[in-house]
Design an enzyme around this catalytic site. Structure first.
Site, mmCIF file in Angstrom:
data_model
loop_
_atom_site.group_PDB
_atom_site.id
_atom_site.type_symbol
_atom_site.label_atom_id
_atom_site.label_comp_id
_atom_site.label_asym_id
_atom_site.label_seq_id
_atom_site.Cartn_x
_atom_site.Cartn_y
_atom_site.Cartn_z
ATOM 1 N N PRO A 170 -9.387 -1.141 5.220
ATOM 2 C CA PRO A 170 -9.376 -2.122 6.310
ATOM 3 C C PRO A 170 -8.831 -3.477 5.865
ATOM 4 O O PRO A 170 -9.071 -3.911 4.736
ATOM 5 C CB PRO A 170 -10.852 -2.234 6.697
ATOM 6 C CG PRO A 170 -11.591 -1.849 5.456
ATOM 7 C CD PRO A 170 -10.756 -0.793 4.796
ATOM 8 N N ASP B 189 -5.598 -11.607 -7.010
ATOM 9 C CA ASP B 189 -6.147 -10.290 -7.328
ATOM 10 C C ASP B 189 -5.093 -9.284 -7.800
ATOM 11 O O ASP B 189 -5.454 -8.235 -8.346
ATOM 12 C CB ASP B 189 -6.865 -9.698 -6.115
ATOM 13 C CG ASP B 189 -8.245 -10.298 -5.892
ATOM 14 O OD1 ASP B 189 -8.755 -10.981 -6.807
ATOM 15 O OD2 ASP B 189 -8.804 -10.099 -4.803
ATOM 16 N N LYS C 151 -10.930 -1.936 -4.702
ATOM 17 C CA LYS C 151 -11.820 -2.502 -5.721
ATOM 18 C C LYS C 151 -13.086 -2.977 -5.050
ATOM 19 O O LYS C 151 -13.135 -3.250 -3.849
ATOM 20 C CB LYS C 151 -11.133 -3.659 -6.464
ATOM 21 C CG LYS C 151 -10.701 -4.844 -5.596
ATOM 22 C CD LYS C 151 -11.767 -5.856 -5.285
ATOM 23 C CE LYS C 151 -11.216 -7.023 -4.476
ATOM 24 N NZ LYS C 151 -12.295 -7.892 -3.907
ATOM 25 N N GLY D 66 -9.474 -5.408 -1.433
ATOM 26 C CA GLY D 66 -8.262 -5.675 -2.198
ATOM 27 C C GLY D 66 -7.054 -4.884 -1.773
ATOM 28 O O GLY D 66 -6.109 -4.716 -2.561
ATOM 29 N N GLY D 67 -7.029 -4.389 -0.544
ATOM 30 C CA GLY D 67 -5.944 -3.526 -0.096
ATOM 31 C C GLY D 67 -4.557 -4.123 -0.250
ATOM 32 O O GLY D 67 -3.651 -3.494 -0.806
ATOM 33 N N GLY D 68 -4.358 -5.341 0.226
ATOM 34 C CA GLY D 68 -3.046 -5.976 0.145
ATOM 35 C C GLY D 68 -2.605 -6.198 -1.291
ATOM 36 O O GLY D 68 -1.444 -5.943 -1.643
ATOM 37 N N SER D 69 -3.522 -6.664 -2.129
ATOM 38 C CA SER D 69 -3.197 -6.902 -3.540
ATOM 39 C C SER D 69 -2.895 -5.593 -4.262
ATOM 40 O O SER D 69 -1.983 -5.513 -5.093
ATOM 41 C CB SER D 69 -4.359 -7.613 -4.232
ATOM 42 O OG SER D 69 -4.569 -8.895 -3.684
#
Length: 289
Positions: free
Chosen positions: A103, A145, A12, A109-112
């Site tokens: 990254p 998020d 995102k 928002g990769g982890g979410s």
């Protein structure tokens, strides 16, 4: 043996982010505009009857994957499904492999997104039949998020970021640059010099006030020279912006070609990608919601 299925966990962008004040409990009052990208992580999932959740790889950039929220999301869904008698067979389990393209600490928002994809994918594969609203409630337990990615539409958010309002905005092309530094939300929001007094405005006013900006940008540029270097370069071609509280910087373009041409001009050692902004999450298109 169940087949391996592939699930998108899209990135995102925060197209703008304004900080209007601070609550007595220390949380910040925000106004932000989210849009998805047609690029992100990928989760490879095989369900089984092991009764356990096995996630790989165990480490990414020296960070345990358990802290990436995937295993927490899977276990949370499993526990809730067992509690409500939705998990059949009771020993249903899963093997999940994360293909990490986004990254860590980049503000994309990769982890979410990984957590949301885990909830939606396992809900489908295990046939637990939780609604989007049910999964959203679970997502709130994992991070602010996460509900955005579960809901799956571009949104304007207020308050601490939990009040989501669906929006339809132009789907532009973006160059996203990763300066290679990890920045935590706590670092930014805890900085005493962070701007926290932007005037509150309605959505209509915000959408018509250009250029969009991010109140976290100045402090991140000041604290991280790697970020400042990217801003100085990208400023030759467009109005660069920070996304969220992370380190990634993006520039907006009308066409894929113009965005790609700028990326080819990037100085040696600078990593990035070109992606299109989307109002509907690729994950929701994948599930045909």
């Amino acid at each position: 043996m169940n087949a391996i299925t592939s699930w998108p966990a899209p990135a995102k962008l925060n197209l703008f982010l304004y900080i209007n004040g601070r609550y007595p409990n220390g949380y910040h009052y925000l106004q932000t505009l989210y849009q998805f990208l047609d690029y992100g992580d990928i989760l490879l999932i095989r369900i089984n009857n092991s009764g356990t959740i096995d996630v790989s790889p165990k480490y990414i950039d020296h960070i345990q994957i358990e802290n990436n929220l995937i295993i927490k999301a899977a276990n949370l869904l499993r526990q809730q499904a067992q509690k409500q008698g939705r998990l059949l067979p009771l020993n249903a389990g899963a093997e999940i492999e994360l293909v990490k393209n986004l990254p860590i600490g980049g503000g994309l928002g990769g982890g979410s997104s990984d957590a949301a994809t885990t909830l939606l994918a396992l809900n489908y594969l295990w046939k637990t039949k939780f609604s989007i609203n049910d999964l959203t409630i679970l997502g709130f337990q994992l991070g602010i998020d996460v509900p955005l990615f579960i809901q799956g539409y571009a949104a304007f958010a207020e308050g601490v970021g939990t009040q989501l309002h669906k929006v339809k905005i132009p789907e532009k092309w973006y160059v996203i640059i990763d300066p290679g530094v990890i920045i935590s939300t706590a670092q930014v929001f805890g900085d005493p010099e962070l701007k926290r007094n932007t005037t509150y405005r309605g959505l209509k006013d915000l959408l018509h006030t250009k250029p969009f900006t991010n109140d976290c940008e100045l402090i991140v540029r000041k604290r991280f020279p790697e970020v400042e270097k990217i801003f100085s370069w990208l400023l030759k071609y467009t109005h660069p912006r920070l996304t969220g509280t992370g380190s990634c910087i993006f520039g907006e373009f009308d066409t894929e070609l113009s965005a790609s041409q700028v990326l080819t001009q990037a100085p040696a050692g600078i990593q990035g990608f070109v992606s299109k902004g989307l109002n509907i999450s690729p994950l929701h298109k994948f599930l045909s919601f």
